[in-house]
Design an enzyme around this catalytic site. Structure first.
Site, PDB file in Angstrom:
ATOM      1  N   GLY A 146       0.820  -1.210   0.000  1.00 30.44           N
ATOM      2  CA  GLY A 146       0.000   0.000   0.000  1.00 30.44           C
ATOM      3  C   GLY A 146       0.850   1.254   0.000  1.00 30.44           C
ATOM      4  N   GLY A 166       2.749   1.359   3.559  1.00 29.42           N
ATOM      5  CA  GLY A 166       3.564   0.151   3.714  1.00 29.42           C
ATOM      6  C   GLY A 166       4.733   0.110   2.727  1.00 29.42           C
ATOM      7  N   TYR A 217     -15.524   5.842   9.299  1.00 32.21           N
ATOM      8  CA  TYR A 217     -14.078   5.547   9.277  1.00 32.21           C
ATOM      9  C   TYR A 217     -13.408   6.166  10.501  1.00 32.21           C
ATOM     10  CZ  TYR A 217      -9.246   5.858   7.593  1.00 32.21           C
ATOM     11  OH  TYR A 217      -7.873   5.778   7.469  1.00 32.21           O
ATOM     12  N   ASN A 224      -3.710  13.574   5.744  1.00 34.16           N
ATOM     13  CA  ASN A 224      -3.704  13.144   4.336  1.00 34.16           C
ATOM     14  C   ASN A 224      -2.291  12.846   3.863  1.00 34.16           C
ATOM     15  OD1 ASN A 224      -5.985  15.008   4.935  1.00 34.16           O
ATOM     16  ND2 ASN A 224      -6.595  14.450   2.874  1.00 34.16           N
ATOM     17  N   LYS A 226      -6.703  12.105 -13.103  1.00 34.48           N
ATOM     18  CA  LYS A 226      -7.663  12.889 -13.906  1.00 34.48           C
ATOM     19  C   LYS A 226      -6.962  13.856 -14.853  1.00 34.48           C
ATOM     20  CE  LYS A 226     -10.986  14.089 -10.621  1.00 34.48           C
ATOM     21  NZ  LYS A 226     -12.017  15.017 -10.160  1.00 34.48           N
TER      22      LYS A 226
END
Ligand code: GFB
Length: 309
Positions: free
Chosen positions: A11, A14, A133, A162, A184
Protein backbone atom coordinates in the site's frame (compact mmCIF):
# COMPACT_ATOMS: atom_id res chain seq x y z
CA UNK A 1 18.10 -10.65 14.79
CA UNK A 2 14.81 -9.23 15.96
CA UNK A 3 11.86 -9.43 13.59
CA UNK A 4 9.77 -6.46 12.50
CA UNK A 5 6.45 -7.48 10.96
CA UNK A 6 4.93 -4.92 8.57
CA UNK A 7 1.37 -5.32 7.24
CA UNK A 8 0.03 -3.60 4.12
CA UNK A 9 3.44 -3.53 2.49
CA UNK A 10 2.10 -2.98 -1.03
CA UNK A 11 0.00 0.00 0.00
CA UNK A 12 0.86 3.69 0.09
CA UNK A 13 2.37 3.77 3.57
CA UNK A 14 3.56 0.15 3.71
CA UNK A 15 5.57 0.46 0.50
CA UNK A 16 7.21 3.64 1.84
CA UNK A 17 8.13 1.67 4.98
CA UNK A 18 9.69 -1.01 2.76
CA UNK A 19 11.96 1.71 1.29
CA UNK A 20 12.71 3.36 4.65
CA UNK A 21 13.55 -0.01 6.27
CA UNK A 22 16.70 -0.25 4.12
CA UNK A 23 18.39 2.06 6.64
CA UNK A 24 17.81 -0.51 9.43
CA UNK A 25 19.87 -3.51 8.33
CA UNK A 26 20.16 -4.86 11.91
CA UNK A 27 16.55 -5.99 11.90
CA UNK A 28 14.80 -8.79 10.04
CA UNK A 29 11.84 -7.14 8.30
CA UNK A 30 8.94 -9.35 7.21
CA UNK A 31 6.59 -7.65 4.78
CA UNK A 32 3.03 -8.89 4.44
CA UNK A 33 0.39 -7.93 1.90
CA UNK A 34 -3.12 -9.07 1.09
CA UNK A 35 -1.87 -12.39 -0.31
CA UNK A 36 -0.53 -13.27 3.18
CA UNK A 37 -4.09 -13.45 4.56
CA UNK A 38 -7.18 -11.33 5.19
CA UNK A 39 -6.53 -9.52 8.48
CA UNK A 40 -10.25 -9.10 9.19
CA UNK A 41 -10.31 -12.85 9.92
CA UNK A 42 -9.21 -13.67 13.45
CA UNK A 43 -7.63 -17.06 12.63
CA UNK A 44 -5.46 -15.53 9.92
CA UNK A 45 -4.07 -12.92 12.29
CA UNK A 46 -3.36 -15.51 14.97
CA UNK A 47 -1.63 -17.77 12.40
CA UNK A 48 0.54 -14.89 11.16
CA UNK A 49 1.76 -14.06 14.68
CA UNK A 50 2.37 -17.75 15.37
CA UNK A 51 4.43 -18.12 12.20
CA UNK A 52 6.63 -15.01 12.46
CA UNK A 53 6.83 -14.43 16.25
CA UNK A 54 7.79 -10.74 15.77
CA UNK A 55 9.29 -8.47 18.43
CA UNK A 56 8.03 -5.37 16.58
CA UNK A 57 4.90 -4.74 14.51
CA UNK A 58 3.98 -1.89 12.16
CA UNK A 59 0.36 -2.38 11.21
CA UNK A 60 0.11 -0.31 8.03
CA UNK A 61 -2.73 -2.25 6.37
CA UNK A 62 -6.05 -0.40 6.28
CA UNK A 63 -9.16 0.00 4.17
CA UNK A 64 -9.06 3.65 3.09
CA UNK A 65 -10.46 5.99 0.49
CA UNK A 66 -11.17 9.60 -0.31
CA UNK A 67 -14.31 11.56 0.37
CA UNK A 68 -16.45 9.61 -2.14
CA UNK A 69 -15.42 6.22 -0.72
CA UNK A 70 -16.16 7.47 2.80
CA UNK A 71 -19.63 8.66 1.78
CA UNK A 72 -20.59 5.65 -0.34
CA UNK A 73 -19.01 2.77 1.62
CA UNK A 74 -19.02 3.78 5.32
CA UNK A 75 -20.04 0.29 6.48
CA UNK A 76 -17.11 -1.41 4.76
CA UNK A 77 -14.63 1.16 6.03
CA UNK A 78 -15.94 0.89 9.59
CA UNK A 79 -16.11 -2.91 9.75
CA UNK A 80 -12.82 -3.80 8.07
CA UNK A 81 -10.71 -1.24 9.93
CA UNK A 82 -12.27 -2.04 13.28
CA UNK A 83 -11.68 -5.77 12.90
CA UNK A 84 -8.17 -5.76 11.49
CA UNK A 85 -6.90 -3.18 13.99
CA UNK A 86 -8.51 -4.96 16.89
CA UNK A 87 -7.09 -8.37 15.94
CA UNK A 88 -3.62 -7.00 15.18
CA UNK A 89 -3.38 -5.27 18.58
CA UNK A 90 -4.95 -8.16 20.51
CA UNK A 91 -2.74 -10.91 19.06
CA UNK A 92 0.28 -8.65 19.32
CA UNK A 93 -0.34 -8.66 23.05
CA UNK A 94 -1.10 -12.42 23.12
CA UNK A 95 2.16 -13.25 21.32
CA UNK A 96 4.27 -10.96 23.48
CA UNK A 97 5.14 -8.33 20.85
CA UNK A 98 7.46 -5.79 22.42
CA UNK A 99 6.48 -2.68 20.42
CA UNK A 100 3.58 -2.15 18.04
CA UNK A 101 2.61 0.87 15.95
CA UNK A 102 -0.96 1.22 14.73
CA UNK A 103 -2.28 4.14 12.68
CA UNK A 104 -5.16 6.39 13.57
CA UNK A 105 -6.38 9.32 11.50
CA UNK A 106 -6.79 13.06 11.94
CA UNK A 107 -10.32 12.64 10.62
CA UNK A 108 -11.15 10.60 13.72
CA UNK A 109 -10.80 13.84 15.70
CA UNK A 110 -13.66 16.27 16.36
CA UNK A 111 -14.62 18.50 13.45
CA UNK A 112 -13.13 21.80 14.55
CA UNK A 113 -11.31 24.72 12.96
CA UNK A 114 -8.87 24.94 15.88
CA UNK A 115 -5.69 22.87 16.01
CA UNK A 116 -6.09 19.29 17.17
CA UNK A 117 -3.58 17.66 19.47
CA UNK A 118 -3.05 14.43 21.35
CA UNK A 119 -5.66 13.81 24.03
CA UNK A 120 -8.59 15.67 22.43
CA UNK A 121 -9.78 12.90 20.10
CA UNK A 122 -12.95 12.13 22.08
CA UNK A 123 -14.00 15.75 22.62
CA UNK A 124 -16.63 15.86 19.87
CA UNK A 125 -18.01 14.14 16.75
CA UNK A 126 -15.84 13.61 13.67
CA UNK A 127 -16.84 15.34 10.41
CA UNK A 128 -20.02 13.61 9.20
CA UNK A 129 -18.78 12.52 5.73
CA UNK A 130 -16.00 10.38 7.23
CA UNK A 131 -17.55 9.63 10.63
CA UNK A 132 -17.75 5.83 10.24
CA UNK A 133 -14.08 5.55 9.28
CA UNK A 134 -13.23 8.13 11.95
CA UNK A 135 -14.96 6.21 14.73
CA UNK A 136 -13.26 2.96 13.69
CA UNK A 137 -9.89 4.75 13.83
CA UNK A 138 -10.73 6.24 17.25
CA UNK A 139 -10.91 2.71 18.58
CA UNK A 140 -7.19 2.24 17.85
CA UNK A 141 -6.46 4.73 20.63
CA UNK A 142 -9.13 3.31 22.93
CA UNK A 143 -7.78 -0.23 22.57
CA UNK A 144 -4.13 0.75 22.91
CA UNK A 145 -4.90 2.72 26.06
CA UNK A 146 -6.89 -0.15 27.53
CA UNK A 147 -4.12 -2.67 26.79
CA UNK A 148 -1.44 -0.35 28.16
CA UNK A 149 -3.44 -0.02 31.39
CA UNK A 150 -4.37 -3.66 31.82
CA UNK A 151 -1.38 -5.47 30.31
CA UNK A 152 1.39 -2.88 30.48
CA UNK A 153 2.21 -3.15 26.75
CA UNK A 154 4.28 -0.46 25.00
CA UNK A 155 2.03 0.02 21.99
CA UNK A 156 1.52 3.33 20.20
CA UNK A 157 -0.89 5.02 17.90
CA UNK A 158 0.39 7.35 15.20
CA UNK A 159 -2.31 9.80 14.16
CA UNK A 160 -1.73 11.14 10.68
CA UNK A 161 -3.59 13.25 8.15
CA UNK A 162 -3.70 13.14 4.34
CA UNK A 163 -0.76 11.28 2.86
CA UNK A 164 0.13 10.67 -0.78
CA UNK A 165 2.98 9.29 -2.86
CA UNK A 166 4.07 6.29 -4.96
CA UNK A 167 1.85 3.17 -4.84
CA UNK A 168 -1.19 5.26 -3.94
CA UNK A 169 -4.69 4.30 -5.10
CA UNK A 170 -5.22 6.44 -8.21
CA UNK A 171 -8.95 5.64 -8.52
CA UNK A 172 -10.81 8.48 -10.24
CA UNK A 173 -13.77 8.02 -7.91
CA UNK A 174 -12.63 6.44 -4.65
CA UNK A 175 -9.06 7.74 -4.35
CA UNK A 176 -7.83 10.52 -2.09
CA UNK A 177 -7.65 13.92 -3.71
CA UNK A 178 -4.00 14.07 -4.89
CA UNK A 179 -3.81 10.64 -6.60
CA UNK A 180 -7.27 11.19 -8.14
CA UNK A 181 -6.22 14.59 -9.47
CA UNK A 182 -2.99 13.17 -10.90
CA UNK A 183 -4.91 10.47 -12.77
CA UNK A 184 -7.66 12.89 -13.91
CA UNK A 185 -5.21 15.51 -15.14
CA UNK A 186 -3.23 12.84 -17.02
CA UNK A 187 -6.41 11.65 -18.79
CA UNK A 188 -7.50 15.25 -19.49
CA UNK A 189 -4.17 15.90 -21.20
CA UNK A 190 -4.28 12.65 -23.21
CA UNK A 191 -7.84 13.22 -24.38
CA UNK A 192 -7.80 17.02 -24.78
CA UNK A 193 -10.68 17.35 -22.33
CA UNK A 194 -11.15 19.72 -19.34
CA UNK A 195 -9.53 18.88 -16.01
CA UNK A 196 -12.37 18.70 -13.46
CA UNK A 197 -11.62 19.39 -9.77
CA UNK A 198 -14.33 18.61 -7.22
CA UNK A 199 -15.60 21.41 -4.98
CA UNK A 200 -14.43 25.04 -5.13
CA UNK A 201 -10.78 24.32 -4.31
CA UNK A 202 -10.81 26.35 -1.08
CA UNK A 203 -10.55 23.56 1.59
CA UNK A 204 -7.20 23.41 3.34
CA UNK A 205 -5.25 20.27 4.14
CA UNK A 206 -1.89 19.34 5.68
CA UNK A 207 -0.68 16.99 2.96
CA UNK A 208 2.28 14.80 3.87
CA UNK A 209 4.51 12.74 1.58
CA UNK A 210 4.27 9.02 2.42
CA UNK A 211 8.09 8.71 2.70
CA UNK A 212 8.07 11.31 5.50
CA UNK A 213 5.52 9.34 7.52
CA UNK A 214 7.45 6.11 6.95
CA UNK A 215 10.67 7.72 8.13
CA UNK A 216 9.02 9.11 11.29
CA UNK A 217 7.31 5.77 12.01
CA UNK A 218 10.61 3.88 12.06
CA UNK A 219 12.30 6.55 14.18
CA UNK A 220 9.46 6.37 16.71
CA UNK A 221 9.40 2.57 16.68
CA UNK A 222 13.11 2.20 17.40
CA UNK A 223 13.37 5.27 19.63
CA UNK A 224 12.51 5.58 23.28
CA UNK A 225 8.93 6.75 22.91
CA UNK A 226 7.25 7.55 26.20
CA UNK A 227 3.85 8.53 24.78
CA UNK A 228 0.94 6.29 23.79
CA UNK A 229 -0.14 8.57 20.94
CA UNK A 230 1.73 10.92 18.56
CA UNK A 231 0.23 13.22 15.96
CA UNK A 232 2.28 13.18 12.74
CA UNK A 233 1.24 15.76 10.17
CA UNK A 234 2.91 18.30 7.93
CA UNK A 235 1.77 21.39 9.79
CA UNK A 236 1.81 23.71 6.78
CA UNK A 237 -1.64 24.07 5.27
CA UNK A 238 -2.22 24.22 1.54
CA UNK A 239 -5.48 24.52 -0.42
CA UNK A 240 -6.92 21.93 -2.81
CA UNK A 241 -6.62 24.55 -5.56
CA UNK A 242 -2.90 25.02 -4.88
CA UNK A 243 -2.17 21.27 -5.01
CA UNK A 244 -4.30 20.95 -8.15
CA UNK A 245 -2.15 23.63 -9.82
CA UNK A 246 1.02 21.79 -8.79
CA UNK A 247 -0.42 18.67 -10.45
CA UNK A 248 -1.22 20.71 -13.58
CA UNK A 249 2.41 21.94 -13.72
CA UNK A 250 3.88 18.49 -13.08
CA UNK A 251 1.73 16.87 -15.81
CA UNK A 252 2.24 19.82 -18.20
CA UNK A 253 -1.51 20.32 -18.79
CA UNK A 254 -2.54 23.44 -20.76
CA UNK A 255 -6.27 22.84 -21.22
CA UNK A 256 -9.43 24.06 -19.49
CA UNK A 257 -9.75 23.71 -15.69
CA UNK A 258 -13.21 23.39 -14.12
CA UNK A 259 -14.18 23.48 -10.44
CA UNK A 260 -17.28 21.30 -10.09
CA UNK A 261 -19.11 22.84 -7.14
CA UNK A 262 -21.86 20.22 -7.32
CA UNK A 263 -19.30 17.88 -5.68
CA UNK A 264 -18.61 18.07 -1.92
CA UNK A 265 -15.90 20.28 -0.44
CA UNK A 266 -15.63 18.05 2.62
CA UNK A 267 -14.12 19.39 5.83
CA UNK A 268 -12.96 22.98 5.29
CA UNK A 269 -9.76 22.56 7.27
CA UNK A 270 -7.99 20.12 9.60
CA UNK A 271 -5.14 21.72 11.49
CA UNK A 272 -2.69 19.93 13.74
CA UNK A 273 -0.51 20.99 16.64
CA UNK A 274 2.54 18.74 16.33
CA UNK A 275 4.53 20.15 19.23
CA UNK A 276 4.79 16.67 20.79
CA UNK A 277 6.33 15.28 17.59
CA UNK A 278 8.73 18.22 17.32
CA UNK A 279 9.82 17.71 20.93
CA UNK A 280 10.69 14.06 20.11
CA UNK A 281 12.27 14.76 16.68
CA UNK A 282 13.52 18.37 16.80
CA UNK A 283 15.32 18.08 13.44
CA UNK A 284 12.23 16.88 11.60
CA UNK A 285 11.73 18.34 8.11
CA UNK A 286 8.93 17.56 5.68
CA UNK A 287 9.42 17.11 1.94
CA UNK A 288 8.39 20.25 0.07
CA UNK A 289 4.87 19.86 -1.43
CA UNK A 290 5.95 20.63 -4.99
CA UNK A 291 8.82 18.17 -4.83
CA UNK A 292 6.56 15.46 -3.37
CA UNK A 293 3.89 16.02 -6.04
CA UNK A 294 6.51 15.97 -8.82
CA UNK A 295 7.86 12.65 -7.45
CA UNK A 296 4.35 11.19 -7.27
CA UNK A 297 3.50 12.28 -10.82
CA UNK A 298 6.78 10.84 -12.07
CA UNK A 299 6.04 7.53 -10.32
CA UNK A 300 2.51 7.50 -11.80
CA UNK A 301 3.80 8.17 -15.36
CA UNK A 302 6.49 5.50 -15.05
CA UNK A 303 4.03 2.88 -13.82
CA UNK A 304 0.83 3.70 -15.72
CA UNK A 305 -1.35 1.72 -16.52
CA UNK A 306 -0.09 -0.74 -13.90
CA UNK A 307 -1.14 1.38 -10.94
CA UNK A 308 -3.91 0.81 -8.41
CA UNK A 309 -6.92 2.63 -9.84
O1 GFB B 1 -8.58 13.19 0.03
P1 GFB B 1 -9.99 13.57 0.11
O2 GFB B 1 -10.94 12.79 -0.72
O3 GFB B 1 -10.58 13.47 1.57
O4 GFB B 1 -10.06 15.12 -0.31
P2 GFB B 1 -10.49 14.41 2.86
C1 GFB B 1 -11.30 15.73 -0.44
C2 GFB B 1 -11.12 17.18 -0.82
O5 GFB B 1 -10.52 17.28 -2.12
C3 GFB B 1 -12.47 17.89 -0.96
C4 GFB B 1 -11.44 17.86 -3.05
O6 GFB B 1 -12.30 19.27 -0.71
C5 GFB B 1 -12.81 17.66 -2.42
O7 GFB B 1 -13.77 18.59 -2.89
N1 GFB B 1 -11.28 17.20 -4.37
C6 GFB B 1 -11.13 17.85 -5.55
C7 GFB B 1 -11.26 15.88 -4.62
N2 GFB B 1 -11.05 16.98 -6.56
C8 GFB B 1 -11.10 15.75 -6.01
C9 GFB B 1 -11.03 14.44 -6.56
O8 GFB B 1 -10.91 14.23 -7.75
N3 GFB B 1 -11.07 13.40 -5.69
C10 GFB B 1 -11.21 13.59 -4.33
N4 GFB B 1 -11.21 12.51 -3.53
N5 GFB B 1 -11.32 14.82 -3.80
C11 GFB B 1 -9.87 12.24 4.11
C12 GFB B 1 -10.75 11.07 4.42
O9 GFB B 1 -10.69 13.35 4.02
O10 GFB B 1 -8.92 12.48 5.12
C13 GFB B 1 -9.91 9.88 4.60
O11 GFB B 1 -11.65 10.86 3.36
C14 GFB B 1 -8.68 10.12 5.51
O12 GFB B 1 -10.71 8.87 5.09
C15 GFB B 1 -8.00 11.45 5.23
O13 GFB B 1 -9.05 10.05 6.83
C16 GFB B 1 -7.01 11.82 6.32
O14 GFB B 1 -9.17 15.09 2.96
O15 GFB B 1 -11.67 15.31 2.90
Amino acid sequence: METVLVTGSKGLLGSAIVDASKAYANYNFVFLDRSSGDLTIQNNVEAIYKKYQPQYVIHAAARVGGIHANMSRPGELFYENLLMNSFMIHYGYKFGVNKLMCFSSMCSFPDTSSAIREGCQQDGKPFEANAAYGYAKRMVNVQINAYRKQYGVKYNSIVHGNIFGPNDNFSLVDGHVIPSLIHKCFIAKQSNKPFVIWGDGSPLREFMYSADLADVTLKLLFGDLKYDEVLVSNDSEISIKEVAMMVVDAIGFNGEIIFDTSKPNGQLKKVSDISRLRSILPDLKFTDHKQAINNSVEWFMNNYPNVRK
